[in-house]
Enzyme design. Structure first.
Site, PDB file in Angstrom:
ATOM      1  N   ASP A   1      37.018  42.055  32.543  1.00 21.11           N
ATOM      2  CA  ASP A   1      35.906  42.475  33.190  1.00 21.11           C
ATOM      3  C   ASP A   1      34.752  41.100  33.213  1.00 21.11           C
ATOM      4  OD1 ASP A   1      35.747  42.687  30.293  1.00 21.11           O
ATOM      5  OD2 ASP A   1      33.761  43.398  30.337  1.00 21.11           O
TER       6      ASP A   1
ATOM      7  N   GLU B   1      35.088  43.541  27.651  1.00 19.09           N
ATOM      8  CA  GLU B   1      34.418  42.558  26.586  1.00 19.09           C
ATOM      9  C   GLU B   1      33.133  42.228  26.560  1.00 19.09           C
ATOM     10  OE1 GLU B   1      33.401  38.236  25.218  1.00 19.09           O
ATOM     11  OE2 GLU B   1      33.305  39.384  27.323  1.00 19.09           O
TER      12      GLU B   1
HETATM   13 ZN   LIG Z   1      33.730  36.203  28.619  1.00 15.90          ZN
END
Ligand SMILES: [Zn+2]
Length: 376
Positions: free
Chosen positions: A78, A138
């Site tokens: 992401d 993340e």
């Molecule tokens: Zn990163």
């Protein structure tokens, strides 16, 4: 494919954290299968009900038991959102030795380097198992990696966690914790304060004590961090309804960044002790503490073979990171974890983030050597 072509492909697959990541995960899965990895997806629904997946690819072990992996390379799929005015955000653009695009630095460059490093290795000849782990979410709290750590689908001895560190191995990082604190009082007309109890005066007493806790935390220090102790911040305070009303409620946020070796909830417990003390002096003192987040710190010992290897191949001594990473989740899987990757964290998350081409190529070489050193 060259590493630049792979990075160009990854950048054009829009994978902002708020969207489903099926497209990029499917592309990575097909890539890993073509290289000869066994793959497994770990789908879940995020808090908004959007389907996300983590992807695990393993060579040299099967999913029958819980694979014991020697080395895992971890990259999050992401990215943070991008400004619509950045028209080339999803089209990798080269300029003066830099490759520009959303995620080009954070952290698709590392993923492209890992895939390129693996492509040139005969997986059938590996002596010890190798894994690639591609995670979701993340950028919004390392949520994908935390799920992997909780499910524990494999154990790992060594983990290289991709993040832009300008190819400096980072073997430790502070944690991150957040709590919301609400102090209650009793509203009254400000002409008759004796009929009420000010939540703001109470919060002020508590804040003064929290500042003292912050000062006491400075005595416990870890070399290599800047600053070398646990820091604490009250970033937001909100209370009262009008200038002539005794405040009935005051809320504030308390944020702290614990050094390794200190319990993540140490600060919370110190604050709870302070509240208990204030309650002894004022039986009417009401305070609610809501823990909102508790990300672990991490530390891999300086003499770990992975730290030695990355210091030697990168020609850089290991350091520490000030931002949250997926390393604690890899440590939970048994690994010595080091955060490492091409690009500079200071350009990540910005319009015009980029990775230097020379670092990208050097990362391919270092990751290939790492696979040969640990799995060959
Ligand atoms: Zn990163």
């Amino acid at each position: 494919m060259t590493v630049e072509e792979t990075l160009a492909k990854l950048v054009c697959l829009d994978s902002v954290s708020s969207h489903a990541n099926a497209e990029i995960i499917s592309w990575l899965a097909a890539c890993c299968e073509a290289f000869g990895f066994a793959i497994k997806r770990f789908p879940y629904l995020d808090d908004a009900g959007v389907e996300k997946s983590n992807l695990l690819a393993v060579a040299g072990a099967d999913f029958g038991g819980r694979p014991e992996v020697e080395l895992v390379l971890v990259g999050h799929t992401d990215t943070v959102p991008f400004d619509p005015a950045w028209t080339n955000a999803l089209r990798l653009t080269e300029r003066e030795g830099g490759l520009y695009g959303r995620g080009a630095c954070d952290t698709k460059a590392f993923i492209a380097a890992a895939l390129t490093a693996v492509e040139k290795i005969d997986l059938a000849k590996l002596k010890r198992p190798l894994a690639l782990l591609f995670t979701a979410d993340e950028e919004i709290g390392c949520l994908g990696a935390k799920r992997v750590a909780a499910a524990r689908p494999f154990n790992a001895r060594y983990a290289i966690v991709g993040e832009p560190t300008s190819l400096q191995p980072m073997r430790a990082g502070k944690g991150y914790a957040l709590a919301e604190i609400t102090v209650r009082g009793r509203e009254a007309h400000s002409a008759y304060p004796q009929l009420g109890a000010s939540a703001i005066f109470r919060a002020a007493r508590l804040l003064e004590r929290i500042e003292r806790v912050s000062a006491e935390l400075k005595s416990d220090q870890r070399a290599g961090f800047d600053p070398p102790y646990t820091t604490l911040n009250v970033g937001l305070v909100n209370g009262g309804t009008a200038k002539n009303v005794v405040a009935g409620e005051c809320r504030f946020t308390l944020e702290w960044r614990p050094i390794p070796g200190q319990e993540t909830d140490l600060v919370l417990n110190l604050v709870r002790n302070v509240v208990a003390d204030l309650q002894q002096r004022d039986s009417d003192f009401v305070c609610e503490i809501e823990a909102a987040r508790a990300d672990e710190s991490f530390e891999t010992r300086a003499d770990s073979p992975l730290v030695h290897f990355l210091e030697k191949t990168s020609h850089k001594t290991s350091g520490t990171v000030a931002f949250g990473t997926e390393a604690p989740s890899m440590i939970a899987l048994g690994a010595d974890a080091v955060v490492f990757g091409p690009g500079d964290i200071r350009v990540a998350h910005r319009t015009g983030e980029f990775v230097p081409v020379d670092q990208l190529n050097e990362c391919v070489s270092i990751l290939r050597q790492a696979i040969e050193r640990f799995c060959g």
